[in-house]
Write a protein that holds these residues in place. Structure first.
Motif, PDB file in Angstrom:
ATOM      1  N   TYR A 140      20.644  14.875  40.785  1.00  0.00           N
ATOM      2  CA  TYR A 140      21.899  14.534  41.468  1.00  0.00           C
ATOM      3  C   TYR A 140      21.742  14.516  42.991  1.00  0.00           C
ATOM      4  O   TYR A 140      22.465  13.810  43.684  1.00  0.00           O
ATOM      5  N   LEU A 176      32.539  18.820  33.471  1.00  0.00           N
ATOM      6  CA  LEU A 176      32.233  17.397  33.356  1.00  0.00           C
ATOM      7  C   LEU A 176      31.189  17.069  34.407  1.00  0.00           C
ATOM      8  O   LEU A 176      31.314  17.475  35.576  1.00  0.00           O
ATOM      9  N   TYR A 177      30.164  16.356  33.997  1.00  0.00           N
ATOM     10  CA  TYR A 177      29.097  15.921  34.895  1.00  0.00           C
ATOM     11  C   TYR A 177      28.908  14.425  34.695  1.00  0.00           C
ATOM     12  O   TYR A 177      28.611  13.992  33.589  1.00  0.00           O
ATOM     13  N   MET A 178      29.094  13.670  35.771  1.00  0.00           N
ATOM     14  CA  MET A 178      28.911  12.220  35.703  1.00  0.00           C
ATOM     15  C   MET A 178      29.692  11.627  34.517  1.00  0.00           C
ATOM     16  O   MET A 178      29.146  10.884  33.710  1.00  0.00           O
ATOM     17  N   PHE A 179      30.941  11.994  34.441  1.00  0.00           N
ATOM     18  CA  PHE A 179      31.885  11.434  33.456  1.00  0.00           C
ATOM     19  C   PHE A 179      31.605  11.870  32.021  1.00  0.00           C
ATOM     20  O   PHE A 179      32.143  11.286  31.085  1.00  0.00           O
ATOM     21  N   GLY A 206      37.392  21.829  39.427  1.00  0.00           N
ATOM     22  CA  GLY A 206      35.959  21.987  39.702  1.00  0.00           C
ATOM     23  C   GLY A 206      35.700  22.554  41.080  1.00  0.00           C
ATOM     24  O   GLY A 206      36.555  22.480  41.972  1.00  0.00           O
ATOM     25  N   LYS A 207      34.525  23.130  41.225  1.00  0.00           N
ATOM     26  CA  LYS A 207      34.053  23.586  42.543  1.00  0.00           C
ATOM     27  C   LYS A 207      32.811  22.766  42.840  1.00  0.00           C
ATOM     28  O   LYS A 207      31.878  22.739  42.029  1.00  0.00           O
ATOM     29  N   PRO A 264      38.658  18.234  37.896  1.00  0.00           N
ATOM     30  CA  PRO A 264      37.955  17.243  38.713  1.00  0.00           C
ATOM     31  C   PRO A 264      37.390  17.858  39.987  1.00  0.00           C
ATOM     32  O   PRO A 264      37.451  19.073  40.180  1.00  0.00           O
ATOM     33  N   GLY A 310      35.456  22.158  33.359  1.00  0.00           N
ATOM     34  CA  GLY A 310      35.444  22.096  34.823  1.00  0.00           C
ATOM     35  C   GLY A 310      35.580  20.647  35.268  1.00  0.00           C
ATOM     36  O   GLY A 310      35.043  19.734  34.652  1.00  0.00           O
ATOM     37  N   VAL A 342      40.472  13.534  33.758  1.00  0.00           N
ATOM     38  CA  VAL A 342      39.532  14.504  33.192  1.00  0.00           C
ATOM     39  C   VAL A 342      39.975  14.894  31.791  1.00  0.00           C
ATOM     40  O   VAL A 342      39.161  14.990  30.868  1.00  0.00           O
TER      41      VAL A 342
HETATM   42  C1  LIG Z   1      26.389  16.133  39.738  1.00  0.00           C
HETATM   43  C2  LIG Z   1      27.840  16.398  39.479  1.00  0.00           C
HETATM   44  C3  LIG Z   1      28.596  15.457  38.790  1.00  0.00           C
HETATM   45  C4  LIG Z   1      29.942  15.711  38.518  1.00  0.00           C
HETATM   46  N1  LIG Z   1      30.662  14.786  37.823  1.00  0.00           N
HETATM   47  C5  LIG Z   1      31.976  15.032  37.565  1.00  0.00           C
HETATM   48  C6  LIG Z   1      32.757  14.087  36.829  1.00  0.00           C
HETATM   49  O1  LIG Z   1      32.271  13.049  36.395  1.00  0.00           O
HETATM   50  N2  LIG Z   1      34.058  14.362  36.633  1.00  0.00           N
HETATM   51  C7  LIG Z   1      34.624  15.509  37.093  1.00  0.00           C
HETATM   52  O2  LIG Z   1      35.810  15.709  36.899  1.00  0.00           O
HETATM   53  N3  LIG Z   1      33.902  16.433  37.766  1.00  0.00           N
HETATM   54  C8  LIG Z   1      32.600  16.203  38.012  1.00  0.00           C
HETATM   55  N4  LIG Z   1      31.874  17.128  38.700  1.00  0.00           N
HETATM   56  C9  LIG Z   1      32.537  18.341  39.147  1.00  0.00           C
HETATM   57  C10 LIG Z   1      32.180  19.481  38.240  1.00  0.00           C
HETATM   58  O3  LIG Z   1      32.851  19.410  37.009  1.00  0.00           O
HETATM   59  C11 LIG Z   1      32.547  20.758  38.985  1.00  0.00           C
HETATM   60  O4  LIG Z   1      31.888  20.740  40.214  1.00  0.00           O
HETATM   61  C12 LIG Z   1      32.197  21.991  38.210  1.00  0.00           C
HETATM   62  O5  LIG Z   1      32.859  23.078  38.834  1.00  0.00           O
HETATM   63  C13 LIG Z   1      30.691  22.225  38.208  1.00  0.00           C
HETATM   64  O6  LIG Z   1      30.394  23.429  37.515  1.00  0.00           O
HETATM   65  P1  LIG Z   1      29.041  24.220  37.828  1.00  0.00           P
HETATM   66  O7  LIG Z   1      29.187  24.700  39.238  1.00  0.00           O
HETATM   67  O8  LIG Z   1      29.046  25.318  36.814  1.00  0.00           O
HETATM   68  O9  LIG Z   1      27.902  23.262  37.680  1.00  0.00           O
HETATM   69  C14 LIG Z   1      30.541  16.912  38.975  1.00  0.00           C
HETATM   70  C15 LIG Z   1      29.766  17.846  39.684  1.00  0.00           C
HETATM   71  C16 LIG Z   1      28.443  17.606  39.944  1.00  0.00           C
HETATM   72  C17 LIG Z   1      27.636  18.621  40.694  1.00  0.00           C
END
Ligand SMILES: Cc1cc2nc3c(=O)[nH]c(=O)nc-3n(C[C@H](O)[C@H](O)[C@H](O)COP(=O)(O)O)c2cc1C
Length: 141
Positions: free
Chosen positions: A104, A24-27, A93-94, A57, A55, A69
Motif C-alpha cells: 500500500y 475494510l481494505y481496498m474495498f 477507521g483510523k 470508512p 473498520g 461501507v
Molecule cells: C491500505 C488501506 C486501504 C483501505 N481501504 C479502505 C476501504 O476500501 N474502505 C474503507 O472504508 N476503509 C479503508 N481503509 C481504512 C481502514 O478500514 C481503517 O484505516 C482501519 O482502521 C484499518 O485498521 P488497521 O489499523 O487495524 O489496519 C483502508 C486503510 C488502509 C491502510
C-alpha cells in the motif's frame, strides 16, 4: 473474555460467543475475516452466536461513506449465507499514511490522503456494552 488476532484462533469449542472485527481494505473486508468464517463454518453456523464489526470508512468523505461501507460489508457477508450475526457495526477507521505498509505504501493516492480517525468511541462502547445482553437473549432456551 479473550482477545485474539483472527488468524491465531484454532478452535472455538468451549466459547459461548464470538465478536469478530476486521477492517475494510481496498474495498474488501480483510482476508483474515474471510478465512476465519470459512475455517469455523461448522461451529459458527450452529449454536455459537456471532457479532460483527468492521473498520472503515477513512479520510474526508462526502458523508455517504458510512453507508457505503455498510453496503460493502453486507455484500461480503452475503458470501456466507449460513451466518446470522446477532449484531453488525461499522466502527469507523483510523488511517495514518505514514504507517502504510507494502504494497500500500506504493500507492500515491493513499500516501497523499490525510491522517484521520473516524472512530466514534461513545457509539462503539454503547454497541459493545449491549452485546452481552444480546448474546444471552440469543441462547437456546
Ligand atoms: C491500505 C488501506 C486501504 C483501505 N481501504 C479502505 C476501504 O476500501 N474502505 C474503507 O472504508 N476503509 C479503508 N481503509 C481504512 C481502514 O478500514 C481503517 O484505516 C482501519 O482502521 C484499518 O485498521 P488497521 O489499523 O487495524 O489496519 C483502508 C486503510 C488502509 C491502510
Amino acid at each position: 473474555m479473550e482477545l485474539q488476532p483472527l488468524r491465531n484462533v484454532r478452535i472455538l469449542e468451549g466459547y459461548s460467543a464470538v465478536v469478530l472485527g476486521a477492517p475494510l481494505y481496498m474495498f474488501h473486508w480483510h482476508k483474515d475475516a474471510h478465512h476465519f468464517l470459512s475455517q469455523h463454518r461448522k461451529i459458527l453456523s450452529g449454536n455459537l452466536p456471532v457479532a460483527i464489526f468492521a473498520g472503515g470508512p477513512f479520510g474526508e468523505g462526502d458523508g455517504n461513506e458510512w453507508h457505503e461501507v455498510r453496503v460493502k460489508l453486507d455484500s461480503e457477508l452475503a458470501k456466507f449465507p449460513w451466518l446470522t450475526p446477532i449484531s453488525i457495526k461499522i466502527v469507523g477507521g483510523k488511517f495514518d499514511p505514514s504507517k502504510l505498509r507494502f504494497p500500500y505504501n506504493l500507492i500515491p493516492a493513499l500516501k497523499k490522503m490525510p491522517a484521520s480517525d473516524l472512530r466514534d468511541w461513545a457509539a462503539i462502547r454503547a454497541w459493545a456494552s449491549n452485546l452481552a445482553a444480546q448474546f444471552l437473549s440469543d441462547l437456546p432456551q
